[in-house]
Design an enzyme around this catalytic site. Structure first.
Site, short mmCIF file in Angstrom:
data_model
loop_
_atom_site.label_atom_id
_atom_site.label_comp_id
_atom_site.label_asym_id
_atom_site.label_seq_id
_atom_site.Cartn_x
_atom_site.Cartn_y
_atom_site.Cartn_z
CG ASP A 87 4.43 -10.10 -4.58
OD1 ASP A 87 4.74 -9.23 -3.74
OD2 ASP A 87 5.26 -10.86 -5.12
CG HIS A 107 4.49 0.21 -9.96
ND1 HIS A 107 5.35 0.91 -9.15
CD2 HIS A 107 4.78 -1.10 -9.78
CE1 HIS A 107 6.13 0.04 -8.51
NE2 HIS A 107 5.80 -1.17 -8.87
CG ASN A 134 7.72 -1.62 -0.18
OD1 ASN A 134 6.65 -1.81 0.38
ND2 ASN A 134 7.94 -1.99 -1.42
CG HIS A 185 7.97 -12.69 -4.01
ND1 HIS A 185 7.57 -11.37 -4.10
CD2 HIS A 185 9.28 -12.64 -3.67
CE1 HIS A 185 8.57 -10.59 -3.82
NE2 HIS A 185 9.61 -11.31 -3.56
CG LEU A 201 -1.82 -1.26 1.30
CD1 LEU A 201 -2.55 -1.32 2.62
CD2 LEU A 201 -2.80 -1.25 0.14
NE ARG A 202 3.30 1.65 -4.52
CZ ARG A 202 4.15 0.63 -4.54
NH1 ARG A 202 4.80 0.28 -3.45
NH2 ARG A 202 4.36 -0.05 -5.64
CG HIS A 228 13.14 -9.81 -2.58
ND1 HIS A 228 12.11 -10.06 -3.44
CD2 HIS A 228 14.17 -9.39 -3.36
CE1 HIS A 228 12.49 -9.80 -4.69
NE2 HIS A 228 13.74 -9.39 -4.67
N GLY A 251 6.58 -5.09 -10.89
CA GLY A 251 5.45 -5.36 -9.98
C GLY A 251 4.11 -5.13 -10.63
#
Lengths: 321, 428
Positions: B308, B312, B98, B235, B67-68, B182, B327
């Site tokens: 995942d 963007h 992130n 992943h 989520l941004r 990751h 992504g």
């Protein structure tokens, strides 16, 4: 090499790569180029085929030779050629490639000749414009006019491409010239070898239909054509070869290594050459063996042929004489 | 909260108890009050939902979502992400740290918890394993756990330094905290944009050897053994890494892993002619690796399937391949793409649901993923068979970067309920 090629149409809107071209497509372009070779040797080189047409050279990556070759080709056909300098333009200020494409498209060019440092960038741009697009080199992907001019050069000296053994040597990993040549030579029935240290070969290159060698003596054995590639130091992220000295020792072309090839083998290089890195001056300047300057001459003719077929595809051009 | 809802004539599915039978489910006061063949007895006054035999299961627990918020709210917010999750049948999602700034301190974990209460879906968060996701200094794992961080990860950066990870593992063990990695050896993958091989070679794109994944996993498994830590691989996408995890599980190591739908629904050929919507990290793999992911799901080596979700904007995808962001979004395609494995006979519906709800909840210690009486009424009602096409334009996510637009799928979410309230499909 048929005389009827002129009656065939070039069935593609753009020239983005050699991959996907048929033997007929390639033969058509080479046959048309032959005519331009003769024209370019006359005192009066100018034609009016592209009169009223606008060709914009958009080079996102510096190039003098290829840009000049396209410029000469366009002007000799009577087109208006504009060179767009990208360095220092809005692209450097953050405008995206697509914004640039839209801006150029609004100026109604007939052909965009595009070079870009990223693989696939020219495809992306071509999706956003209404005109024909010629790929003048995209990243490590393709450089179709280079492969065509190489083919024309070989064909004029050897009479054809079928069955020839062509050894492409050097930095295959980063080379768009190598990829386009592999596609073209395979399509036209030549036997293609690549010769390089393993660090300069991309994974599974053999699946593109080439024989892989890591030794110049073995790779050049019986070759009709030795095609050297520039060692593209500017593209290297890390250390692909330990030193220029070692590279030249094992992979640079000199008279000793060339002796493994056929006695009448010819030497090619897309330029600009790094003398003493991938090629020794002694062989590069051997007028009996080196086709390097012929390649430059063929480049103009091939680009004239490409511009012709792509503008004819637009369907509203002046009649072809 | 006195609202009562009765789901009648549902196909009740609970992977934790292997329940798969026709029946009813009563929700009261935000909790599951009764589950069984008939629960009409104390259902008087409840709103009745006639389910027509459709599947009623625990709401999906999506353990890997970007989520941004905070920082890049034009790409996704907690509201838009929650709306997309609800439409996808997801009732709990776990946000990666992130963001900008990265979630590496207590105040930011509390921020997520507070914002989560303002949207309809449960949002939990990971905290960064290292400060600023830089891979050097470990974060306050104890305090962050106490504040509600469910586990620790550097999101899409691998913790590359072996000594840093060893210490993170050792320290995390004090708090029984889970480290999520990751799996990509970054120095080996440097400069690469897709999986190494014929396609990358033809396209002239720098490749990443698939071995970069198993190398990181095998190294981390050694560090697990010497520290006794819990470890989760995010992943996974290669057969070699899955085999390494399978072998580690057989040795009794507490390792778990997840994968995401693109790694079983697509392979590297989806890149085609530089399709940036098929650019992911880890990159799409060979067909053999794709099959290995399916096999890993089938035998349970892969515990969970996460979306995942990586939103963007168009701008960062309409670029040459190497420059484009990696992504894809996934909240609204998680269930239908996973159900492909059911319709194709690779998984039973209970196996699919186990990977989508029960296992992620167990791995992260979340009170979700069950159809048990007394647990929160986080539910999804879906039509297992209804055919349709994925339509990105209808998505609630702010970003539309999906390679699955137009893909024919079977299975559709009808209603999603969180804590007894409908967050999707409630008005129909």
């Amino acid at each position: 090499m048929t005389g009827t090629a002129d009656s065939l149409a070039f069935p593609h809107r753009h020239l983005l790569g050699i991959e996907g071209l048929s033997p007929d497509d390639i033969t058509l372009l080479l046959d048309k180029s032959e005519g331009y070779v003769e024209q370019n040797r006359q005192a009066d080189k100018k034609r009016s085929l592209l009169r009223g047409r606008t060709i914009i050279n958009v080079f996102f990556e510096n190039s003098t030779r290829t840009r000049t070759s396209f410029e000469v080709a366009g002007k000799r056909l009577g087109g208006d050629v504009i060179n767009m300098s990208v360095a220092g333009s809005s692209i450097k200020k953050g405008e995206t490639l697509i914004d640039t494409a839209m801006t150029l498209n609004a100026m109604h060019p007939d052909v965009l000749v595009v070079r870009h440092h990223e693989s696939g960038a020219v495809h992306l741009l071509a999706q956003k414009v209404n005109c024909a697009v010629v790929n003048a080199g995209d990243g490590s992907h393709e450089h179709p006019t280079q492969a065509l001019l190489d083919a024309l050069t070989i064909r004029r000296r050897k009479g054809g491409l079928q069955g020839l053994v062509v050894a492409i040597c050097g930095d295959i990993l980063h080379s768009r010239v190598a990829r386009s040549n592999i596609h073209l030579l395979n399509t036209m029935g030549a036997r293609v070898r690549v010769v390089a240290p393993r660090t300069l070969l991309p994974a599974e290159i053999e699946r593109m239909g080439v024989e892989v060698f890591h030794d110049m003596g073995l790779g050049l054995k019986g070759a009709d054509i030795v095609m050297m590639l520039r060692l593209q130091t500017e593209r290297m992220h890390g250390s692909f070869v330990p030193s220029i000295r070692e590279y030249f020792h094992f992979f640079g072309l000199d008279a000793r290594k060339l002796a493994a090839a056929k006695a009448d083998a010819l030497i090619m290089h897309p330029g600009p050459m790094n003398r003493g890195v991938e090629i020794d001056s002694e062989v590069a300047d051997d007028i009996d063996r080196s086709l390097i300057r012929h390649q430059v001459e063929m480049g103009v003719a091939v680009r004239m042929a490409c511009l012709e077929v792509l503008t004819r595809e637009l369907g509203n051009g002046p009649p072809v004489t | 909260m006195t609202a009562r809802t009765l789901f009648k004539n549902a196909r009740l599915l609970d992977p934790a108890t292997a329940l798969d039978r026709k029946g009813d489910l009563l929700v009261a006061d935000g909790k599951i009050a009764a589950v069984g063949a008939r629960v009409q007895a104390d259902a008087s006054g409840a709103a009745v939902i006639e389910c027509h035999g459709h599947c009623l299961a625990p709401g999906l627990v999506d353990m890997r979502v970007e989520l941004r918020e905070p920082g890049r709210e034009h790409e996704e917010t907690m509201e838009s992400g929650a709306a997309a999750a609800a439409a996808g049948g997801i009732t709990t999602m776990v946000a990666l740290p992130n963001t900008e700034p990265a979630i590496d301190d207590v105040a930011l974990v509390e921020f997520v918890a507070r914002r989560s209460r303002e949207v309809g879906v449960h949002i939990r968060t990971y905290a960064a394993a290292t400060r600023g996701l830089k891979g050097r200094e470990i974060t306050e794992i104890g305090l962050l756990s106490a504040a509600g961080a469910v586990a620790f990860t550097d999101a899409n950066s691998a913790i590359a330094d072996a000594l840093v990870l060893r210490r993170a593992f050792s320290y995390a063990r004090t708090f029984d905290a889970l480290i999520v990695q990751h799996p990509e050896e970054p120095s080996l993958a440097a400069g690469g944009h897709m999986t190494e091989g014929e396609i990358a070679t033809r396209l002239g794109l720098s490749g990443i050897t698939p071995a970069a994944e198993v190398m990181m996993v095998e190294r981390d498994l050694r560090l697990m053994e010497i520290t006794g830590a819990r470890y989760h691989v995010a992943h996974v996408s290669t057969g070699a890494a899955i085999e390494a995890i399978r072998a580690a599980k057989a040795r009794g190591l507490p390792v778990t892993c997840d994968t995401a739908p693109p790694y079983f629904a697509l392979n590297e050929t989806a890149v085609g002619e530089y399709r940036t919507f098929a650019k992911l990290s880890p990159p799409l793999r060979s067909e053999n690796d794709r099959r290995a992911v399916v096999a890993g799901l089938r035998d349970g080596t892969i515990d969970a399937i996460a979306s995942d979700h990586s939103p963007h904007p168009q701008d960062s995808k309409r670029l040459p391949f190497a420059s484009a962001e990696a992504g894809i979004i996934g909240l609204e395609t998680l269930l239908p793409l996973t159900l492909e494995l059911v319709h194709n006979g690779h998984l039973t519906v209970l196996q699919a649901l186990r990977a989508l709800s029960q296992r992620p909840a167990e791995i992260l210690g979340l009170p979700a993923g069950r159809l048990a009486e007394g647990t929160p009424a986080d539910l999804v009602l879906f039509d297992l068979d209804r055919p349709g096409r994925i339509d990105v334009d209808s998505f609630r996510s702010k970003s539309k970067n999906s390679p699955f637009d137009g893909r024919p799928v079977q299975g559709r979410v009808l209603k999603t309920m969180v804590d007894g309230r409908f967050v999707f499909g409630g008005d129909s």
